[in-house]
Design a protein around this motif. Structure first.
Motif, PDB file in Angstrom:
ATOM      1  N   LYS A 218      13.574   3.978   4.361  1.00 30.03           N
ATOM      2  CA  LYS A 218      12.231   3.285   4.091  1.00 30.03           C
ATOM      3  C   LYS A 218      12.100   2.675   5.904  1.00 30.03           C
TER       4      LYS A 218
ATOM      5  N   VAL B 140      10.688  -3.990   6.864  1.00 33.07           N
ATOM      6  CA  VAL B 140      10.473  -5.261   6.512  1.00 33.07           C
ATOM      7  C   VAL B 140       9.120  -5.972   7.164  1.00 33.07           C
TER       8      VAL B 140
ATOM      9  N   ALA C  38       3.666  -7.798 -11.420  1.00 32.17           N
ATOM     10  CA  ALA C  38       3.766  -6.246 -11.157  1.00 32.17           C
ATOM     11  C   ALA C  38       3.770  -6.360  -9.848  1.00 32.17           C
ATOM     12  N   ARG C  39       4.604  -6.002  -8.750  1.00 32.45           N
ATOM     13  CA  ARG C  39       4.177  -5.879  -7.381  1.00 32.45           C
ATOM     14  C   ARG C  39       4.673  -3.681  -7.298  1.00 32.45           C
ATOM     15  N   GLN C  40       4.169  -3.271  -7.326  1.00 31.32           N
ATOM     16  CA  GLN C  40       4.249  -1.749  -7.945  1.00 31.32           C
ATOM     17  C   GLN C  40       4.753  -0.891  -6.133  1.00 31.32           C
ATOM     18  N   ASP C  41       4.141  -1.835  -4.728  1.00 28.89           N
ATOM     19  CA  ASP C  41       4.110  -0.664  -3.314  1.00 28.89           C
ATOM     20  C   ASP C  41       5.016  -0.653  -2.934  1.00 28.89           C
ATOM     21  N   HIS C  42       6.246  -0.350  -3.412  1.00 26.68           N
ATOM     22  CA  HIS C  42       7.852  -0.433  -2.871  1.00 26.68           C
ATOM     23  C   HIS C  42       8.236   1.396  -2.278  1.00 26.68           C
TER      24      HIS C  42
ATOM     25  N   LEU D  79       9.976   3.144  -4.868  1.00 24.84           N
ATOM     26  CA  LEU D  79      11.201   3.446  -4.553  1.00 24.84           C
ATOM     27  C   LEU D  79      11.654   3.813  -6.133  1.00 24.84           C
ATOM     28  N   GLU D  80      12.668   4.679  -5.835  1.00 32.54           N
ATOM     29  CA  GLU D  80      12.468   5.430  -7.451  1.00 32.54           C
ATOM     30  C   GLU D  80      14.288   5.281  -7.909  1.00 32.54           C
TER      31      GLU D  80
ATOM     32  N   PRO E  32      10.590   7.643   8.276  1.00 33.55           N
ATOM     33  CA  PRO E  32       9.879   8.317   7.772  1.00 33.55           C
ATOM     34  C   PRO E  32       8.622   7.323   7.491  1.00 33.55           C
TER      35      PRO E  32
ATOM     36  N   LEU F 230      11.776  -0.928 -12.079  1.00 36.02           N
ATOM     37  CA  LEU F 230      10.987  -0.537 -10.546  1.00 36.02           C
ATOM     38  C   LEU F 230      10.186  -1.953 -11.020  1.00 36.02           C
ATOM     39  N   ARG F 231       9.334  -2.156 -11.827  1.00 35.76           N
ATOM     40  CA  ARG F 231       8.577  -2.567 -12.213  1.00 35.76           C
ATOM     41  C   ARG F 231       8.561  -3.877 -11.331  1.00 35.76           C
TER      42      ARG F 231
ATOM     43  N   ILE G  25      11.513  -5.349  -1.922  1.00 33.71           N
ATOM     44  CA  ILE G  25      12.512  -4.794  -0.389  1.00 33.71           C
ATOM     45  C   ILE G  25      12.434  -6.651  -0.087  1.00 33.71           C
TER      46      ILE G  25
ATOM     47  N   TYR H 286      16.560 -11.946  10.364  1.00 29.23           N
ATOM     48  CA  TYR H 286      15.941 -10.307  10.155  1.00 29.23           C
ATOM     49  C   TYR H 286      15.147  -9.639  10.698  1.00 29.23           C
TER      50      TYR H 286
END
Lengths: 367, 347
Positions: free
Chosen positions: A247, A250, A333-337, A339-340, B36, B104-105, B109, B116
């Motif tokens: 990733k 941040v 909800a935050r969907q932009d990470h 991740l799987e 990436p 996931l919802r 991160i 940091y």
């Protein structure tokens, strides 16, 4: 004449500790002289009265020292001092509540405590010399004061208060939605308030020089710095470590800059990346650099600590609201990470499959 | 044909070597980022290939079987992103998929440390931790200056290797200052958390703990010490007595023919006017007469200090305390001895 007496020949320090004369009157004296005895002294070249002193004995004498240290005159003196301070410290005149500088850091005020009196007492109305001003700040300036040819601009405190309250709303709004706030203050003395504000808002702090490219070239500069995945209750979720390596770095969702004049690179990078900024705008600062300016005095440490403390409290309130929403399950909800789901079952299956394959190969090799 | 091709090739190579401007560089492929950037599922998106199913069937590669059967159709049709994984879980994974979707919802991160954006998060966290400790225990009494316990702190290279962060020496010196200040807290009042924090920054091997064994007087009143000079060494036993002296079984006058050596052997006793108060028994070996005499001097002085430690300043003034480090210098090539040069010749 040979002086065989141990005390006379080698002095007090050769004797076992318990026989040291310790004058009792010293405990009651107001001024106590320092008679420091080096605890390591007796290890060197002293003949023990009882038997041979090998290194093991030195070690055991060290452990015996720990019992001695509890009775050390310095420790006893310190305990007496603390006791007498506690008992006699309050005796005397009544002390009214007054300004204590450390309280700005240990217990900063909250956004609802913003008053013009507080801002004025923190010297936030004091601007720079009129010859050094930035004309875009004209709407924040109350007037000019000062004689003998050194006039300075005075910042309108009602404007300051309004902008500060707006900035508090922004910070608490960002933290309510789980955003990351970065507090930046690189002048001397600002480190503590920056760290405090960041810890209250559960954000990040920076009190040293901003490395140019931290946002625009994040994968190079922050590539080695660790990230983690947290859930709605701010608990860490394991299983995404290998995905996190791939990733990007941040980026903060809001940047609070306490000295924008020195951090123009940071503000430019934020503008390039559409990151809103909050900043203390003095009369010589270009206000267009910052999204939500707070016209105030950036040279007064008291003012800066006040503003940082207030913004930190706002972040804390936002985090509290967020926590409540998380517990009731009403979080947006935050969907932009990107991740799987962590591959727990698949790794086990893959491991067993690989083991079987390896075993087959070995068997083939044996034959 | 080949000959002409070879010749032109050689010619081109020679030209390239001689004239840097005519060197032909292969076209650089498009550079990709090491990590990436976030992609939204476009054509460049990196997808994992579906997992290969290894079969133990002997006929799996036979010519009669069509090749398409080797690839699992179900995996391939789903598309790359997490394609095979959901299928492998099978029916039991249905409920888990729902959990994953909910998970996931809810996740996001965040940086692992609030430092940091400093690019040296671990160093900054260490610095903040030590600063907070110092602030908390600032009022505790300190040891007198120069009397703090000697500690070998980690070097900047050791610290940098441990942290794997680019740290400047100025930054590390700031950290060292904090450590040294915390080390000065009086040991009787040193808090446990400070001790634990300081332990992390100490070197594994503390050289100052390597103290020599103290010379002590045993139950018979004998102190044993060793002295060395040049290539001689002497073991010396000193005990309270009447002033006898035996070296390798012989008396002082028998062993040393030279008066100077006799005097210097018991110089420590002579300088402190205690020749008649102690007996000396020495075993000297190596070197020559003067070397052995001086070695005995040092041994006697050390043994005498074990009996009477207060004599140390007097012995130091007499010159018996320091071990003379001089050794015979080796011969060097081009010279006749260590320093002597052969006679200078004009031509």
């Amino acid at each position: 004449m040979i002086l065989r007496s141990l005390l006379l020949r080698q002095g007090r320090f050769a004797l076992p500790r318990s026989t040291l004369i310790r004058p009792f009157r010293r405990y009651l004296a107001s001024q106590i002289e320092e008679t420091y005895t080096n605890p390591h002294q007796h290890q060197q070249f002293i003949a023990g009265a009882d038997g041979d002193a090998t290194k093991s004995q030195a070690a055991t004498s060290l452990s015996a020292e720990s019992e001695v240290l509890d009775n050390d005159p310095v420790a006893l003196n310190y305990a007496l001092q603390q006791h007498s301070k506690a008992v006699t410290g309050k005796i005397g005149s009544m002390v009214e509540p007054h300004y204590r500088p450390h309280e700005l850091l240990s217990n900063p005020p909250s956004p609802k405590d913003i008053t013009l009196e507080l801002l004025m007492a923190s010297q936030s109305h004091i601007g720079h010399s009129t010859s050094l001003w930035h004309p875009a700040n004209a709407k924040y300036i109350f007037g000019v004061r000062g004689e003998d040819g050194h006039p300075i601009h005075i910042i309108s405190l009602d404007v300051t208060a309004a902008h500060l309250r707006r900035a508090c709303k922004v910070v608490s709004g960002v933290t309510e939605r789980g955003g990351l706030v970065l507090f930046v203050g690189s002048r001397e003395g600002q480190a503590r308030c920056v760290v405090n504000a960041a810890s209250m808002s559960k954000g990040c702090h920076l009190f040293t020089k901003w490395i140019p490219g931290t946002i625009t070239n994040g994968q190079q500069i922050l590539g080695k710095c660790k990230k983690k995945v947290v859930n709605h209750k701010d608990e860490e979720v394991k299983g995404f470590e290998d995905q996190l390596i791939q990733k990007a770095a941040v980026k903060p969702d809001l940047v609070v800059c306490l000295n924008p004049l020195e951090n123009y690179v940071l503000l430019h990078e934020c503008a390039l990346n559409n990151i809103p900024t909050v900043g203390i705008v003095d009369t010589d600062v270009n206000p267009t650099w910052i999204t939500y300016p707070i016209p105030a005095n950036d040279d007064s440490l008291r003012c800066v600590q006040l503003i940082a403390g207030v913004l930190g409290r706002a972040g804390q309130e936002g985090q509290a609201v967020r926590r409540e929403l998380a517990l009731t399950g009403q979080l947006p909800a935050r969907q932009d990470h990107g991740l799987e789901p962590p591959a727990e079952q698949e790794t086990d299956e893959r491991n067993s499959r690989d083991k079987e394959h390896g075993r087959n190969l070995l068997q083939a090799g044996d034959v | 044909m080949e000959y002409t091709l070879l010749r032109t090739g050689f010619r081109r190579a020679i030209v390239a070597c001689q004239n840097p401007a005519k060197r032909r560089v292969a076209v650089q492929p498009r550079r990709y980022f090491a990590t990436p950037v976030e992609s939204q599922g476009g054509p460049d998106e990196i997808r994992a290939a579906p997992p290969i199913r290894f079969q133990s069937d002997d006929n799996q590669f036979s010519q009669s079987r069509p090749r398409a059967e080797l690839i699992d159709n179900a995996n391939f049709s789903r598309g790359g992103r997490g394609g095979g994984r959901g299928r492998e879980a099978g029916g039991a994974g249905g409920g888990q998929e729902v959990d994953y979707r909910q998970l996931l919802r809810r996740i996001r991160i965040v940086p692992a440390s609030p430092s940091y954006f400093t690019a040296t998060p671990r160093y900054t966290d260490d610095l903040l931790h030590l600063s907070s400790l110092l602030r908390a225990h600032q009022v505790l009494p300190l040891l007198p200056p120069g009397q703090a316990p000697r500690v070998a702190w980690k070097t900047i290279d050791q610290y940098k290797t441990e942290l794997a962060e680019p740290i400047r020496s100025k930054s590390y010196n700031t950290l060292l200052q904090l450590l040294k200040r915390l080390n000065y807290i009086h040991p009787s009042l040193m808090p446990q958390e400070v001790t634990d924090a300081l332990e992390k920054y100490k070197r594994d091997v503390q050289p100052h703990l390597n103290v020599p064994n103290p010379i002590v007087v045993n139950e018979y009143g004998v102190a044993r010490a060793v002295g060395r000079r040049k290539s001689s060494s002497a073991q010396v036993y000193v005990v309270e007595g009447t002033g006898e002296c035996l070296i390798n079984g012989k008396s002082l006058t028998e062993y040393f023919g030279r008066l100077h050596d006799r005097e210097s052997a018991i110089w420590a006793l002579k300088a402190t006017q205690r020749i008649d108060k102690y007996n000396v028994w020495a075993l000297a070996s190596g070197g020559g007469t003067t070397g052995q005499a001086e070695a005995i001097t040092l041994g006697v002085a050390r043994a005498l200090m074990a009996h009477e430690p207060d004599l140390k300043p007097a012995l130091r003034r007499a010159g018996c305390v320091t071990r003379n480090p001089k050794r015979v210098e080796r011969k060097k090539p081009g010279k006749l001895k260590a320093r002597k040069m052969p006679a200078w010749v004009k031509r």
